[in-house]
Design a protein around this motif. Structure first.
Motif, PDB file in Angstrom:
ATOM      1  N   LEU A 143       3.481 -14.615   4.716  1.00 25.78           N
ATOM      2  CA  LEU A 143       3.111 -13.776   5.861  1.00 25.78           C
ATOM      3  C   LEU A 143       4.090 -12.623   5.984  1.00 25.78           C
ATOM      4  CD1 LEU A 143       2.022 -16.718   6.442  1.00 25.78           C
ATOM      5  CD2 LEU A 143       2.400 -16.226   8.854  1.00 25.78           C
ATOM      6  N   PRO A 144       3.603 -11.403   6.182  1.00 24.72           N
ATOM      7  CA  PRO A 144       4.562 -10.330   6.462  1.00 24.72           C
ATOM      8  C   PRO A 144       5.273 -10.611   7.790  1.00 24.72           C
ATOM      9  CG  PRO A 144       2.295  -9.586   6.808  1.00 24.72           C
ATOM     10  CD  PRO A 144       2.211 -10.955   6.217  1.00 24.72           C
ATOM     11  N   ARG A 145       6.558 -10.403   7.788  1.00 25.93           N
ATOM     12  CA  ARG A 145       7.301 -10.673   9.020  1.00 25.93           C
ATOM     13  C   ARG A 145       7.085  -9.513   9.993  1.00 25.93           C
ATOM     14  NH1 ARG A 145      13.167 -13.134  10.041  1.00 25.93           N
ATOM     15  NH2 ARG A 145      13.391 -12.388  12.170  1.00 25.93           N
ATOM     16  N   PRO A 146       6.585  -9.808  11.178  1.00 27.65           N
ATOM     17  CA  PRO A 146       6.263  -8.725  12.110  1.00 27.65           C
ATOM     18  C   PRO A 146       7.515  -8.152  12.767  1.00 27.65           C
ATOM     19  CG  PRO A 146       5.798 -10.835  13.125  1.00 27.65           C
ATOM     20  CD  PRO A 146       6.265 -11.130  11.733  1.00 27.65           C
ATOM     21  N   GLY A 147       7.483  -6.856  13.063  1.00 33.18           N
ATOM     22  CA  GLY A 147       8.564  -6.230  13.805  1.00 33.18           C
ATOM     23  C   GLY A 147       8.364  -6.433  15.293  1.00 33.18           C
ATOM     24  N   ALA A 148       9.273  -5.874  16.064  1.00 38.83           N
ATOM     25  CA  ALA A 148       9.238  -6.081  17.512  1.00 38.83           C
ATOM     26  C   ALA A 148       8.030  -5.414  18.161  1.00 38.83           C
ATOM     27  CB  ALA A 148      10.527  -5.555  18.140  1.00 38.83           C
ATOM     28  N   ALA A 149       7.450  -4.439  17.466  1.00 39.77           N
ATOM     29  CA  ALA A 149       6.326  -3.712  18.060  1.00 39.77           C
ATOM     30  C   ALA A 149       4.993  -4.361  17.752  1.00 39.77           C
ATOM     31  CB  ALA A 149       6.336  -2.267  17.543  1.00 39.77           C
ATOM     32  N   THR A 150       5.027  -5.515  17.086  1.00 38.67           N
ATOM     33  CA  THR A 150       3.798  -6.200  16.674  1.00 38.67           C
ATOM     34  C   THR A 150       3.733  -7.583  17.312  1.00 38.67           C
ATOM     35  OG1 THR A 150       3.821  -5.033  14.568  1.00 38.67           O
ATOM     36  CG2 THR A 150       2.523  -7.067  14.650  1.00 38.67           C
ATOM     37  N   ALA A 151       2.537  -7.963  17.729  1.00 41.79           N
ATOM     38  CA  ALA A 151       2.353  -9.336  18.221  1.00 41.79           C
ATOM     39  C   ALA A 151       0.946  -9.779  17.898  1.00 41.79           C
ATOM     40  CB  ALA A 151       2.606  -9.415  19.727  1.00 41.79           C
ATOM     41  N   ASP A 152       0.817 -11.096  17.809  1.00 41.56           N
ATOM     42  CA  ASP A 152      -0.515 -11.643  17.542  1.00 41.56           C
ATOM     43  C   ASP A 152      -0.951 -12.565  18.672  1.00 41.56           C
ATOM     44  OD1 ASP A 152       1.126 -13.854  17.033  1.00 41.56           O
ATOM     45  OD2 ASP A 152      -0.071 -14.548  15.336  1.00 41.56           O
TER      46      ASP A 152
ATOM     47  N   LEU B 105       4.408  -5.632  24.964  1.00 35.54           N
ATOM     48  CA  LEU B 105       5.023  -4.970  26.132  1.00 35.54           C
ATOM     49  C   LEU B 105       6.115  -5.849  26.740  1.00 35.54           C
ATOM     50  CD1 LEU B 105       1.797  -3.380  27.706  1.00 35.54           C
ATOM     51  CD2 LEU B 105       3.506  -2.307  26.214  1.00 35.54           C
ATOM     52  N   ALA B 106       5.871  -7.150  26.732  1.00 34.31           N
ATOM     53  CA  ALA B 106       6.856  -8.069  27.302  1.00 34.31           C
ATOM     54  C   ALA B 106       8.159  -8.047  26.494  1.00 34.31           C
ATOM     55  CB  ALA B 106       6.296  -9.478  27.355  1.00 34.31           C
ATOM     56  N   HIS B 107       8.011  -7.880  25.163  1.00 36.75           N
ATOM     57  CA  HIS B 107       9.191  -7.747  24.296  1.00 36.75           C
ATOM     58  C   HIS B 107      10.060  -6.592  24.749  1.00 36.75           C
ATOM     59  CE1 HIS B 107       9.089 -10.344  20.790  1.00 36.75           C
ATOM     60  NE2 HIS B 107       7.784 -10.327  20.866  1.00 36.75           N
ATOM     61  N   ARG B 108       9.349  -5.539  25.175  1.00 32.43           N
ATOM     62  CA  ARG B 108      10.081  -4.305  25.500  1.00 32.43           C
ATOM     63  C   ARG B 108      10.691  -4.380  26.878  1.00 32.43           C
ATOM     64  NH1 ARG B 108       5.674  -0.157  23.002  1.00 32.43           N
ATOM     65  NH2 ARG B 108       6.149  -0.763  20.862  1.00 32.43           N
TER      66      ARG B 108
END
Lengths: 294, 754, 159
Positions: free
Chosen positions: A173-182, A290-293
């Motif tokens: 799996l590509p490791r997602p960055g902070a701007a990505t969520a599933d 958004l919650a990450h941010r």
């Protein structure tokens, strides 16, 4: 007398040799991971004798590795183990939701993502979620390994792209960055212990301004195989994932669906609900970024 | 109403006597016994829903090593006719044919042959080796087609029973039933508001977790012992004897612990097969159904089509009602249309009513009893109609019921006048309940409905043995499904005046206990309890006489208090009380062992009423129904063991909710059930539910020494309409067909433009 | 016959048995070893009546091949009580009248043990979802949930 045999190889090479021997001899061999589908089929629809090749003793299919760019999930790791992994829960909350929906606590103690994929049920919960995160299948072959995107792995109801003598080792799996969520949602009449009537996995990436720059949408239980819905992703990219975009993505999922009517739901119902799930799942994934941010 | 009484034991909830064995895995259920030298039986089942059997060839199966016997319909004696009796009802020859098809198979899963072999895998191979030739016939799968003129006949020798004139042509309508009073036309003419509707309730299964299982061991004289899970081993013995044309005395039935029944284990399926296979093989034969077999081949309850019309004046007074009720019997006659017809209007004072009910054959498994058989279906329809009436009248739905509620002295629609009943008390308890008075959660609807069941008495026996140390062993014959040993011990404790812990309750086999009818009809605590109480009173009388002879006074000069004989007031006060243990110790000198007995045919089972409340929310985009809260209120007469009474109410509530929301038999066009497993026959799981609040109302039953009414069946009746009424009020759309599964709800919402 | 010899540990005791390759652990426990405390309700993993622990992990014995048990530690309902008496979970099921017919009870108690081993203080929702694989048709689950809550308290604060 029963014609059944049980093998527990300890290496990939030994497993491939075993599978190859059976294939050449015209004897049936079936790979066994968690067994939660295999054992049920064995007692019901498919009682023909075979060799059961238990791969749980192989290191590679039990390997879990979180790298800088990629994450590898061994094909035979029970979903309960994945769900207890805090890092996976943080990186792929949607995929973990899907793994957490497979059957009961008891089933999750055995059932693996790799098995869910190889079983190739149209309703397998992890498949749309894997599609959404862009997972690739890592397959051991006689000459080495090959990779296939998940959406190309399942080729039909109960059919997959493995050819005789191959073994699914795991998923990359590509490791997602902070701007990505599933996110993954499925619909079932009961809260648990049920088979998806429709399922939808999504992954979205937002830029600093909240605009969606990338998206993937996978749907399940609404076609012979889980599908990657590029039209739904296209409806999301470039928007702020507002209501209109969500509706458009949902509509794209509904029109990509080609469901059947069966004991679990009508075709019409499935088509509608997959759109609802898409809208809701995109909303959840967006809120996660958004919650990450915040 | 009887005066309030201070009881010592009754009304407490101690740990059940059989509890430790059930939490440690020691308790033996139907499939838990293994006998030395046992072999395994399995059943070959029809792949067609309707077909003529042309030929069965078992020779290849018999030739397999390890196969000890094969039986088909040809091996059975010609079945005699006659009523089976008991809660299941029906005809003996139908029962025999349901157990093993003769010339025709009438449903998918119908047994056509059985084998006994040294292992399950060999038994399976033997089944695979049997070849059956069928002439496939068109299946009849729904009530309308079955009842239509010219329909394919399930049984060409079936002529409708109870018609005013003898019918000239056969029909799939096995019987009709009519009930009525007053003048319906005049009643409707007086009504200001009339509601009517057609309701569909699906075929549903009892869903007990333990599949049917037994072991039979037959000797060379043809005498057999059968160990099985059953709600009534005496009736299983009688049914097996009739089907196999054996003397009852040549059969011994031992009831194992039973893993749920709910009515479904009141009829035999495997037992005669195991006896026959054991006779052929001269070995013990063990048989157990798979879950799939349980769904396909044991009795679910009837799918039902109900048409209701109810009229009321502006003030809510009911003026007239009619009900048309068609019940699916499955392959053989015997749907619960009678109780359905008798319960439909039971809660209400109705001057004018007419009920017409039908027992309809079709190519589905023969139905069996399921908790208040027939009532959930008919009362679902009526209670939805009452809710609609309340909305049309602008009345509170509880007030509408209170306005018309039956009470002591009301003539029940099925004949007798009600003695003291608790309907109004339940309605008032509901109206005052915080779950009814609190604000409605956002987006939710609040539903309510009334439930009713007659409850029955029937025959029971009990023996009370006083052991040498004064402890007590009670032997009775009612299998304990939900804690009845605890109820028996509590009533014995209360009656004898000794501690609960000193009493052991045994469910005797058919050779060691007196006859008892099934654990069913909500009768065990009432009727078997009455037998236990009478047997205890017998012991008390004997103990008083033993004390009298010890003391040299007359028996009528002895009283019994707190577990001891004491001199009556005014009699020599210096005599020290003789406790039960003292009398037991002295028994050899005063006349021998102390054994109390009672056997009776209990009359006067008090009718049980309930009221249910539910708050329900519906997802408007998916049609999914969420139960936010549920409240079960029921008149128990007197709750002997309150925790187990609550358990009956909660369990029945959830079974009813399952039926209302997701449970149904789904068939394809060939009559093959599509969801014969727990994955797709969706019974509620723990995460589907809230806590189930309960209120036990106690209006004592005047005919029981402690006021007991049956409590087991009433709880399943009201939840269906309670859920549907809540969904209607949540969405503003009235949906009459069950289950309220998400696709059906969404379709109804869309059709209504919501 | 092509039977396999398996060595395993059941309730802390070394056990060897012979099994056919396709036989389930449930069949072997019940029929070969006579451990009938583990119940059979469906054999398809849909009811949870056959719940056992395998190396501490909750599984359905009907969905594990007996051959797969080799080298693992199995805990069944028969292994919960000790010389000191019933396990607190068993005691609480009794006190709360959390069983009626009792056929689902061994599976529910084993599942509860697995829950409380991992989550000593679960909320009602956690309990309900954890136990969703254990069907009970008698109780409506209410008293089961209460028994589990009380067992959690009792394990956290032994009397």
């Amino acid at each position: 007398m029963t014609g059944f045999a049980y093998h527990a190889p300890t290496s990939v090479a030994e497993t491939l040799a075993l599978l190859g021997d059976h294939a050449r001899a015209g004897r049936r061999a079936q790979v066994l991971a968690g067994g939660t589908d295999v054992l049920v089929q064995l007692r019901g629809v498919d009682r023909t004798p075979r060799a059961l090749v238990d791969i749980k003793g192989l290191a590679e299919v039990n390997r879990l590795h979180v790298g800088a760019d990629h994450v590898f999930i061994g094909a035979a790791i029970p979903s309960a183990h994945l769900n207890e992994n805090a890092e996976l829960a943080r990186l792929y909350p949607g995929l973990m939701e899907a793994a957490d929906l497979i059957g009961s606590t008891q089933i999750q103690g055995r059932a693996s993502v790799g098995g869910n994929l190889c079983n190739a049920s149209p309703a397998g919960d992890t498949i749309p979620a894997l599609i959404a995160v862009g997972a690739r299948c890592v397959i051991a072959t006689a000459s080495g390994t090959r990779e296939l995107p998940v959406e190309a792995f399942v080729t039909g109801v109960g059919r997959n792209a493995l050819v005789s003598g191959e073994l699914l080792l795991g998923l990359s799996l590509p490791r997602p960055g902070a701007a990505t969520a599933d996110a993954y949602l499925r619909f079932t009449p009961r809260t648990e212990m049920d088979i998806a009537v429709a399922g939808c996995g999504v992954s979205v990436t937002l830029d600093a301004g909240g605009v969606c720059t990338a998206a993937r949408v996978g749907i399940g239980a609404v076609a012979p195989t889980a599908l990657l819905v590029e039209a739904a992703a296209a409806a999301l990219v470039g928007t702020r994932l507002d209501e209109a975009a969500l509706n458009a993505a949902g509509a794209a999922c509904s029109s990509a669906a080609s469901p059947i009517t069966d004991k679990r739901g009508t075709a019409d119902y499935r088509r509608k609900v997959v759109g609802v799930l898409c809208r809701r799942a995109v909303g959840i994934a967006r809120d996660r970024v958004l919650a990450h941010r915040a | 109403m009887a005066e309030a009484v201070d009881y010592k034991a009754i009304g407490t909830s101690p740990v059940r006597p059989d509890g430790v064995d059930k939490v440690t895995g020691r308790a033996q259920y139907g499939a838990d016994l293994n006998l030395p030298g046992q072999i395994y039986g399995k059943v070959l089942r029809s792949p067609h829903a309707h077909a003529r059997i042309l030929k069965i060839d078992t020779s290849r199966a018999l030739a397999l090593p390890g196969v000890y016997g094969v039986i088909t319909g040809q091996d059975f004696p010609e079945a005699e006719g006659g009523e089976i009796g008991g809660e299941g009802g029906g005809d003996v020859s139908d029962l025999a044919k349901n157990i093993m098809a003769r010339d025709k198979v009438l449903y998918h899963g119908h047994a056509v042959a059985a084998v006994a072999a040294k292992s399950l895998s060999v038994a399976q191979a033997a089944l695979d080796a049997i070849s059956v030739e069928y002439e496939v016939l068109a299946p009849v799968l729904d009530l309308e087609s079955a009842m239509a003129p010219g329909a394919t006949l399930i049984d060409p020798s079936c002529f409708t029973k109870n018609l005013p004139e003898k019918p000239t042509a056969p029909s799939n309508i096995a019987a009709v039933m009519k009930l009525g009073r007053g003048n319906v036309e005049e009643g409707f003419a007086q009504a200001d508001v009339i509601v009517e509707g057609e309701y569909r309730i699906p075929m549903a299964h009892q869903g007990y977790i333990e599949p049917h299982a037994c072991i039979a061991s037959c000797n060379e004289q043809g005498q057999a012992t059968v160990w099985c899970c059953t709600q009534g081993h005496f009736e299983f013995r009688a049914m097996t004897a009739k089907v196999l044309r054996m003397h009852i005395a040549d059969l011994k039935f031992i009831a194992s612990e039973i893993g749920g029944g709910f009515g479904g284990k009141t009829v035999i399926y495997l037992e005669p097969l195991a006896v026959m296979l054991s006779r052929k093989s001269r070995r013990p034969v063990k048989m157990a159904m798979t879950r799939e077999e349980v769904f396909r081949a044991t009795g679910p309850t009837s799918g039902t089509l109900a048409r209701i019309r109810v009229g009321a004046r502006k003030d809510g007074t009911l003026t007239a009602a009619t009900a048309w009720l068609a019940y699916e019997a499955g392959a053989y006659a015997g749907a619960p249309m009678g109780p359905g017809a008798m319960t439909v209007f039971a809660p209400y004072i109705l001057p004018n009513f007419a009920v017409e009910a039908f027992d309809v054959l079709l190519n589905k498994p023969k139905v069996a009893a399921y908790r208040a058989p027939g009532a959930p279906q008919s009362m679902y329809a009526m209670e939805c109609a009452m809710d609609e009436l309340a909305e049309r009248l602008g009345m509170d739905p509880i007030d509408l019921r209170l306005k018309n509620a039956a009470e002591e002295g009301t003539q029940a629609p099925y004949g007798p006048k009600f003695p003291a009943i608790g309907l109004k008390a339940c309605l008032n308890a509901a109206k005052a309940h915080p779950n009814y008075t609190r604000p409605l959660p956002a987006g939710a609807g609040r539903g309510m409905a009334v439930g009713f069941w007659f409850n029955v008495g029937m025959q029971s026996s009990a023996e009370v043995h006083i052991n040498e140390d004064g402890t007590v062993t009670i032997v009775e014959g009612s299998p304990d499904i939900g804690g009845s040993r605890a109820s028996m011990a509590l009533m014995a404790s209360e009656t004898l005046g000794i501690p609960y812990e000193r009493i052991k309750v045994i469910i005797g086999d058919t050779e060691s206990a007196g006859f008892s009818n099934v654990t069913g009809g909500s009768r065990t605590t009432f009727a078997t309890g009455m037998a236990v109480i009478r047997a205890c009173e017998d012991i008390i009388a004997q103990c008083k006489s033993r004390a009298a002879s010890t003391w040299g006074i007359d028996a009528d000069q002895v009283d019994w208090r707190d577990g001891a004989a004491i001199p009556a007031p005014g009699v020599n006060a210096a005599l020290k009380p003789l406790a039960l243990a003292d009398i037991a110790a002295g028994a050899p000198k005063t006349g021998g062992p102390l054994l109390g007995r009672a056997s009776l045919n209990a009359q006067g089972a008090g009718a049980g009423f309930s009221v249910n409340l539910a708050d329900i929310r519906v997802d408007p985009e998916t049609g999914k129904v969420d139960v936010l809260s549920f409240t079960a209120i029921q008149d128990a007469g007197k709750a002997i063991h309150p925790a187990y009474v609550e358990g009956q109410m909660q369990g029945g509530a959830v079974q009813g909710l399952g039926w209302a929301l997701n449970e149904e038999y789904i068939y394809d066009a060939n009559g093959v059930m599509q969801n014969a497993g727990f994955l797709d026959y969706r019974m509620p799981v723990a995460s589907d539910l809230p806590m189930i609040d309960t209120v036990i109302v106690e209006v004592p039953n005047p005919t029981h020494p402690y006021g007991v009414r049956g409590v087991g069946e009433t709880p399943i009746v009201a939840p269906l309409a309670t859920a549907a009424n809540a969904v209607s009020r949540a969405t503003g759309v009235r949906m009459r067909d069950l289950p309220l599964s998400p696709p059906r709800v969404l379709e109804a919402l869309e059709a209504a433009g919501r | 016959m092509d039977k396999i010899q398996i060595g395993t540990s059941i309730n802390g005791e070394a056990v060897e048995f012979l099994c056919e390759p396709q036989q389930s652990l449930l069949e072997v426990l019940r029929d070969t070893l006579g451990r009938t405390g583990t119940k059979e309700g469906c054999s398809t993993g849909d009811c949870g009546a056959c719940s056992v622990l395998m190396d501490g992990r909750l599984v359905c014995a009907c969905l594990v091949l007996a051959a797969e048990a080799g080298g693992h530690e199995i805990t069944t309902i028969e292994g919960l009580a000790t010389d000191a008496g019933l396990h607190p979970i068993q005691q609480k099921f009794l006190e709360h009248a959390a069983l009626q017919c009792g056929i689902c009870t061994p599976g529910l108690i084993v599942a509860t043990k697995a829950l409380l081993d991992r989550h000593p203080d679960p909320d009602e929702t956690t309990i309900r979802y954890w136990l969703a694989g254990n069907l009970c048709r008698c109780t409506g689950y209410d008293k089961i949930i209460r028994a589990v809550q009380d067992a959690a308290r009792s394990l956290a604060h032994p009397a």
